[in-house]
Motif scaffolding. Structure first.
Motif, PDB file in Angstrom:
ATOM      1  N   GLU A   1       0.812  -1.214   0.000  1.00  0.00           N
ATOM      2  CA  GLU A   1       0.000   0.000   0.000  1.00  0.00           C
ATOM      3  C   GLU A   1       0.846   1.264   0.000  1.00  0.00           C
ATOM      4  OE1 GLU A   1      -1.087  -2.175   3.508  1.00  0.00           O
ATOM      5  OE2 GLU A   1      -0.377  -3.145   1.653  1.00  0.00           O
TER       6      GLU A   1
ATOM      7  N   MET B   1      -3.006   1.251 -10.831  1.00  0.00           N
ATOM      8  CA  MET B   1      -2.788   1.408  -9.397  1.00  0.00           C
ATOM      9  C   MET B   1      -2.742   2.889  -8.994  1.00  0.00           C
ATOM     10  SD  MET B   1      -2.811  -1.671  -8.428  1.00  0.00           S
ATOM     11  CE  MET B   1      -2.392  -1.402  -6.696  1.00  0.00           C
TER      12      MET B   1
ATOM     13  N   PRO C   1      -8.602   1.480 -12.236  1.00  0.00           N
ATOM     14  CA  PRO C   1      -8.549   0.372 -13.206  1.00  0.00           C
ATOM     15  C   PRO C   1      -8.972   0.746 -14.617  1.00  0.00           C
ATOM     16  CG  PRO C   1     -10.391   0.108 -11.682  1.00  0.00           C
ATOM     17  CD  PRO C   1      -9.557   1.223 -11.148  1.00  0.00           C
TER      18      PRO C   1
ATOM     19  N   HIS D   1      -7.364  -9.001 -13.750  1.00  0.00           N
ATOM     20  CA  HIS D   1      -7.120  -8.322 -12.482  1.00  0.00           C
ATOM     21  C   HIS D   1      -7.725  -6.920 -12.481  1.00  0.00           C
ATOM     22  CE1 HIS D   1      -5.212  -7.032  -8.822  1.00  0.00           C
ATOM     23  NE2 HIS D   1      -4.460  -6.144  -9.446  1.00  0.00           N
ATOM     24  N   LEU D   2      -7.555  -6.193 -13.583  1.00  0.00           N
ATOM     25  CA  LEU D   2      -8.095  -4.835 -13.638  1.00  0.00           C
ATOM     26  C   LEU D   2      -9.617  -4.840 -13.711  1.00  0.00           C
ATOM     27  CD1 LEU D   2      -5.557  -2.915 -15.925  1.00  0.00           C
ATOM     28  CD2 LEU D   2      -5.457  -3.476 -13.490  1.00  0.00           C
TER      29      LEU D   2
ATOM     30  N   GLU E   1     -11.446  -7.098 -12.306  1.00  0.00           N
ATOM     31  CA  GLU E   1     -11.834  -7.405 -10.923  1.00  0.00           C
ATOM     32  C   GLU E   1     -11.811  -6.134 -10.075  1.00  0.00           C
ATOM     33  OE1 GLU E   1     -10.405 -10.289  -7.215  1.00  0.00           O
ATOM     34  OE2 GLU E   1      -9.458 -10.465  -9.190  1.00  0.00           O
ATOM     35  N   MET E   2     -10.768  -5.323 -10.237  1.00  0.00           N
ATOM     36  CA  MET E   2     -10.681  -4.042  -9.520  1.00  0.00           C
ATOM     37  C   MET E   2     -11.833  -3.117  -9.904  1.00  0.00           C
ATOM     38  SD  MET E   2      -6.587  -3.175  -9.822  1.00  0.00           S
ATOM     39  CE  MET E   2      -6.843  -1.486  -9.232  1.00  0.00           C
TER      40      MET E   2
ATOM     41  N   SER F   1     -13.936 -10.545 -15.575  1.00  0.00           N
ATOM     42  CA  SER F   1     -12.709 -10.975 -14.915  1.00  0.00           C
ATOM     43  C   SER F   1     -12.569 -12.489 -14.956  1.00  0.00           C
ATOM     44  CB  SER F   1     -12.699 -10.478 -13.468  1.00  0.00           C
ATOM     45  OG  SER F   1     -11.518 -10.861 -12.817  1.00  0.00           O
TER      46      SER F   1
END
Length: 419
Positions: A308, A341, A345, A371-372, A374-375, A382
């Motif tokens: 993070e 990030m 996304p 992954h993106l 999903e974000m 996804s």
């Protein structure tokens, strides 16, 4: 360290020096490489039984020279052309080591690497020949590392040596003004070896430590030979910073752990510190290059105590520089992740669209898109992309990870009508 391991490590360090001395002396790389491999096998047997000799390098070169003489005599007896070439070498000289065998010239290992990475060879052949001739690995070890039958790898290496011979390449260092350009294929081959070890392209294991270790060792060797080259230092720093994560990348059962979930306390502190010091000093003095930029990106990850805390805007800026300097689809793919990030996304997904023409058959494009998505809150899209990525990769740990991600999304958001 056991006696056997000590002998093995020593032989791998001495292998390129012995080959360089013999090849320089006789001018026949193909036969010299075979002679040195025979000498390495002889040394492994004798040294483990009788102990390491006082001058192991001289011992190895002398034995390799004798085996070279035997081979030349054999070839001379069977082929008239070889007879005329060998006849120019006095018999006593055939049995003697090279005059400067005890202290090979500084550039010999670099010259050997340049020869193994000759432009007439394909990248797989360059990798195989480098590991055999410079790394001192046996054909069986290389075949095992790349999950191909030993006869297949033996043929690949033999064809590579024959192609070098047919090209007319000679064992000598390039002119100073050509060295930087000639060095680029060497760095690319070391990069390929490292990447195959860090994330194996196929098979049951995510990582092959013997390949990453060999790539790092060879990169250190090249840096010792050309310490002023910023890209050599950048590549070594990149390897160290990336390999530092290896202990945290898999669970006890071998399952893949993504970067965001890794326990950074498990990262190798010594490798991280060395890599950070190396890239910091290199960026301050050398013209910037692609490997230095990749190392700088790895350094930003290494400096963040937690995922993070990662400075994603800085990584985005570094990827923009990398795309300007060395554009390719994989750089764009990684850039898209960083943008996602840093800016969300959807911004990352927009950068993926042009890659469909270049990477549609590569599992990483679909894995990143999954992954993106999903974000972005699109579980259906996804899941579809995770499944496509799992189908395309031949790495079992990656297959398992991607299928598991898809299964988790289905459990969290089951299709309509599912009980």
């Amino acid at each position: 360290m056991s006696a056997g391991t000590a002998v093995e490590d020593l032989l791998r360090r001495l292998a390129p020096r012995a080959l360089a001395a013999v090849a320089r002396h006789y001018g026949n790389f193909e036969t010299a490489e075979d002679a040195v491999q025979e000498a390495l096998l002889t040394a492994a047997t004798h040294w483990q039984r009788d102990g390491i000799p006082e001058n192991p390098q001289g011992w190895l070169i002398r034995v390799a020279s004798r085996k070279m003489a035997d081979r030349l005599r054999s070839e001379r007896a069977s082929r008239h052309r070889e007879e005329k070439a060998a006849a120019r070498i006095p018999p006593d000289e055939l049995l003697a080591p090279a005059a400067d065998a005890e202290e090979p010239a500084r550039d010999d290992t670099l010259t050997l690497l340049l020869l193994c990475c000759h432009p007439s060879l394909t990248p797989p052949s360059q990798v195989a020949l480098t590991l055999r001739a410079v790394g001192g690995l046996t054909t069986a070890e290389i075949a095992q590392a790349f999950l191909v039958p030993e006869p297949t790898m033996a043929q690949r290496i033999a064809r590579a040596k024959q192609r070098i011979k047919a090209s007319g390449a000679r064992f000598r260092p390039p002119p100073e003004h050509e060295r930087a350009d000639r060095l680029r294929p060497v760095l690319h081959v070391l990069y390929l070896i490292f990447n195959e070890g860090y994330t194996a392209s196929s098979g049951p294991h995510l990582q092959r430590g013997e390949l990453t270790g060999e790539a790092i060792r060879l990169a250190r060797t090249v840096r010792d030979l050309v310490p002023e080259d910023g890209e050599v230092a950048g590549l070594l720093a990149l390897m160290l910073l990336t390999d530092a994560r290896r202990p945290a990348r898999t669970r006890p059962d071998g399952a893949l752990v993504p970067l965001a979930e890794q326990d950074r306390a498990m990262w190798n502190r010594d490798s991280t510190d060395e890599g950070l010091t190396l890239i910091t000093s290199t960026l301050a003095r050398a013209p910037i290059g692609p490997y230095q930029l990749q190392a700088a990106i790895a350094a930003v990850h290494a400096e963040a105590p937690r995922h993070e805390d990662t400075d994603w805007p800085q990584i985005v800026a570094l990827y923009q520089l990398l795309e300007d300097l060395a554009p390719n689809p994989m750089v764009t793919l990684n850039h898209a992740v960083a943008v996602a990030m840093a800016s969300g996304p959807h911004a990352g997904l927009a950068l993926l669209e042009p890659l469909d023409d270049h990477l549609s058959g590569h599992h990483r494009l679909h894995a990143v898109r999954a992954h993106l998505l999903e974000m972005a809150g699109d579980p259906k899209g996804s899941v579809s992309n995770y499944r496509t990525a799992a189908r395309l990769t031949t790495s079992i740990p990656e297959q398992n990870y991607l299928r598991d991600r898809a299964a988790r999304l289905l459990e969290a958001d089951p299709p309509e009508g599912r009980s």
